[in-house]
Design a protein around this motif. Sequence first.
Motif, PDB file in Angstrom:
ATOM      1  N   ALA A   1      41.860  58.840  36.664  1.00  0.00           N
ATOM      2  CA  ALA A   1      41.133  60.014  37.409  1.00  0.00           C
ATOM      3  C   ALA A   1      39.794  59.154  37.812  1.00  0.00           C
ATOM      4  N   SER A   2      38.998  59.878  38.607  1.00  0.00           N
ATOM      5  CA  SER A   2      37.780  59.075  38.837  1.00  0.00           C
ATOM      6  C   SER A   2      36.584  60.176  39.421  1.00  0.00           C
ATOM      7  N   ARG A   3      36.106  60.820  38.422  1.00  0.00           N
ATOM      8  CA  ARG A   3      35.120  62.047  38.866  1.00  0.00           C
ATOM      9  C   ARG A   3      34.059  61.456  39.079  1.00  0.00           C
ATOM     10  N   GLY A   4      33.715  60.238  38.933  1.00  0.00           N
ATOM     11  CA  GLY A   4      32.555  59.690  39.636  1.00  0.00           C
ATOM     12  C   GLY A   4      32.457  59.129  40.893  1.00  0.00           C
ATOM     13  N   GLY A   5      33.668  59.393  41.672  1.00  0.00           N
ATOM     14  CA  GLY A   5      33.871  59.215  43.137  1.00  0.00           C
ATOM     15  C   GLY A   5      34.913  58.660  43.376  1.00  0.00           C
ATOM     16  N   PRO A   6      35.324  59.027  44.716  1.00  0.00           N
ATOM     17  CA  PRO A   6      36.776  58.565  45.262  1.00  0.00           C
ATOM     18  C   PRO A   6      36.738  56.982  45.720  1.00  0.00           C
ATOM     19  N   SER A   7      35.606  56.625  45.951  1.00  0.00           N
ATOM     20  CA  SER A   7      35.414  55.348  46.608  1.00  0.00           C
ATOM     21  C   SER A   7      34.311  54.585  45.836  1.00  0.00           C
ATOM     22  N   PRO A   8      34.803  54.125  44.613  1.00  0.00           N
ATOM     23  CA  PRO A   8      33.805  53.345  43.814  1.00  0.00           C
ATOM     24  C   PRO A   8      33.413  51.966  44.264  1.00  0.00           C
ATOM     25  N   ALA A   9      32.546  51.418  43.817  1.00  0.00           N
ATOM     26  CA  ALA A   9      31.952  50.072  43.988  1.00  0.00           C
ATOM     27  C   ALA A   9      32.726  49.123  42.712  1.00  0.00           C
ATOM     28  N   ILE A  10      33.608  48.392  43.236  1.00  0.00           N
ATOM     29  CA  ILE A  10      34.375  47.908  42.330  1.00  0.00           C
ATOM     30  C   ILE A  10      33.732  46.353  42.439  1.00  0.00           C
ATOM     31  N   PRO A  11      33.756  45.633  41.243  1.00  0.00           N
ATOM     32  CA  PRO A  11      33.165  44.161  41.264  1.00  0.00           C
ATOM     33  C   PRO A  11      34.455  43.587  41.303  1.00  0.00           C
ATOM     34  N   VAL A  12      34.634  43.278  42.601  1.00  0.00           N
ATOM     35  CA  VAL A  12      35.994  42.465  42.782  1.00  0.00           C
ATOM     36  C   VAL A  12      35.822  40.754  42.519  1.00  0.00           C
ATOM     37  N   SER A  13      34.864  40.224  42.959  1.00  0.00           N
ATOM     38  CA  SER A  13      34.744  38.878  42.687  1.00  0.00           C
ATOM     39  C   SER A  13      34.304  38.650  41.236  1.00  0.00           C
ATOM     40  N   GLY A  14      33.343  39.427  40.790  1.00  0.00           N
ATOM     41  CA  GLY A  14      32.720  39.256  39.648  1.00  0.00           C
ATOM     42  C   GLY A  14      33.571  39.682  38.433  1.00  0.00           C
ATOM     43  N   THR A  15      34.321  40.520  38.348  1.00  0.00           N
ATOM     44  CA  THR A  15      35.385  41.164  37.428  1.00  0.00           C
ATOM     45  C   THR A  15      36.808  40.656  37.702  1.00  0.00           C
ATOM     46  N   LEU A  16      37.351  41.384  38.722  1.00  0.00           N
ATOM     47  CA  LEU A  16      38.862  41.298  39.016  1.00  0.00           C
ATOM     48  C   LEU A  16      39.298  40.046  39.321  1.00  0.00           C
ATOM     49  N   MET A  17      38.613  39.205  40.020  1.00  0.00           N
ATOM     50  CA  MET A  17      39.080  38.066  40.522  1.00  0.00           C
ATOM     51  C   MET A  17      38.763  36.955  39.405  1.00  0.00           C
ATOM     52  N   ARG A  18      37.469  36.813  38.754  1.00  0.00           N
ATOM     53  CA  ARG A  18      37.015  35.921  37.880  1.00  0.00           C
ATOM     54  C   ARG A  18      37.935  36.179  36.494  1.00  0.00           C
ATOM     55  N   LYS A  19      38.150  37.385  36.249  1.00  0.00           N
ATOM     56  CA  LYS A  19      38.782  37.574  34.869  1.00  0.00           C
ATOM     57  C   LYS A  19      40.302  37.844  35.221  1.00  0.00           C
ATOM     58  N   ASN A  20      40.832  37.682  36.544  1.00  0.00           N
ATOM     59  CA  ASN A  20      42.263  37.819  36.613  1.00  0.00           C
ATOM     60  C   ASN A  20      42.639  39.205  36.314  1.00  0.00           C
ATOM     61  N   VAL A  21      41.806  40.238  36.358  1.00  0.00           N
ATOM     62  CA  VAL A  21      42.149  41.747  35.962  1.00  0.00           C
ATOM     63  C   VAL A  21      43.027  42.537  36.943  1.00  0.00           C
ATOM     64  N   ASN A  22      44.110  43.344  36.288  1.00  0.00           N
ATOM     65  CA  ASN A  22      44.841  44.102  37.008  1.00  0.00           C
ATOM     66  C   ASN A  22      44.162  45.477  37.003  1.00  0.00           C
ATOM     67  N   LEU A  23      44.032  46.187  38.278  1.00  0.00           N
ATOM     68  CA  LEU A  23      43.371  47.355  38.443  1.00  0.00           C
ATOM     69  C   LEU A  23      44.564  48.254  38.875  1.00  0.00           C
ATOM     70  N   ARG A  24      44.805  49.282  38.161  1.00  0.00           N
ATOM     71  CA  ARG A  24      45.960  50.084  38.607  1.00  0.00           C
ATOM     72  C   ARG A  24      45.682  51.543  38.535  1.00  0.00           C
ATOM     73  N   GLY A  25      46.101  52.355  39.533  1.00  0.00           N
ATOM     74  CA  GLY A  25      46.081  53.594  39.544  1.00  0.00           C
ATOM     75  C   GLY A  25      47.157  54.303  39.099  1.00  0.00           C
ATOM     76  N   VAL A  26      47.074  55.739  38.512  1.00  0.00           N
ATOM     77  CA  VAL A  26      48.413  56.333  38.007  1.00  0.00           C
ATOM     78  C   VAL A  26      48.175  57.756  38.640  1.00  0.00           C
ATOM     79  N   VAL A  27      49.231  57.885  39.350  1.00  0.00           N
ATOM     80  CA  VAL A  27      49.749  59.693  39.478  1.00  0.00           C
ATOM     81  C   VAL A  27      51.120  59.758  39.017  1.00  0.00           C
ATOM     82  N   LEU A  28      51.214  60.643  38.319  1.00  0.00           N
ATOM     83  CA  LEU A  28      52.572  60.727  37.642  1.00  0.00           C
ATOM     84  C   LEU A  28      53.624  60.973  38.458  1.00  0.00           C
ATOM     85  N   ASN A  29      53.488  61.626  39.490  1.00  0.00           N
ATOM     86  CA  ASN A  29      54.682  62.277  40.199  1.00  0.00           C
ATOM     87  C   ASN A  29      54.941  61.505  41.321  1.00  0.00           C
ATOM     88  N   SER A  30      54.360  60.333  41.595  1.00  0.00           N
ATOM     89  CA  SER A  30      54.776  59.161  42.465  1.00  0.00           C
ATOM     90  C   SER A  30      55.058  57.812  41.661  1.00  0.00           C
TER      91      SER A  30
END
Length: 198
Positions: free
Chosen positions: A112-141
């Motif tokens: 879920a993302s009550r804070g907004g459907p289009s968040p500012a994600i720290p791509v280079s500062g967190t996802l790439m630097r830490k090699n983080v996997n960001l995954r969304g989950v909707v059960l029916n798909s």
Amino acid sequence: MTAHRCLFADGPLAGLRVLVSGGGGAVGNYAVQLARWGGAAWVGATASGGWKSADAEAAGAEAVFDYRAPDCAARIMAATGGVDRIVEVDVAGNAALWSEVVALNGSVVGYASRGGPSPAIPVSGTLMRKNVNLRGVVLNSAPAAARRQAMTDITRWLRQAPRLHRIAASFPLAETAAAHEAVEAGTKRGTVVVVPSR
């Protein structure tokens, strides 16, 4: 099943540090319980205090952190050194927190993302630097095989010991709209159940 998918979509939990955002909510509470059952080395949760924190503790969280506290990230880091897998109830609203506490090669799995459907994600500062996997989950798909595995695992989990099931309300199938309204009101404590007609 949503809690199971969030926890296990990126593999087994054995030896991992797991943080469940919103551990007092319906999905979060089951995520805490399933993480303990799944062999996580450490299971913590965030909550806003009161009964939500109490329910996260009752589910088995080793520590519950008030996500509104200015030192929340520092306290989580002091307890864990970094979290391997985060089950996130508000990807946008909690981006500053999860991006700070997620460990190197960790996963942040949001349902879920009550804070907004289009968040500012720290791509280079967190996802790439830490090699983080960001995954969304909707059960029916989610993949059918993953849903079948969730059914198998949840059935085993239910049979192994008493579990915490907090039922907030129960509605007959004909009142499904009212059940959705009860969920959307945001004030329920536990799960809203729709009972099929017999």
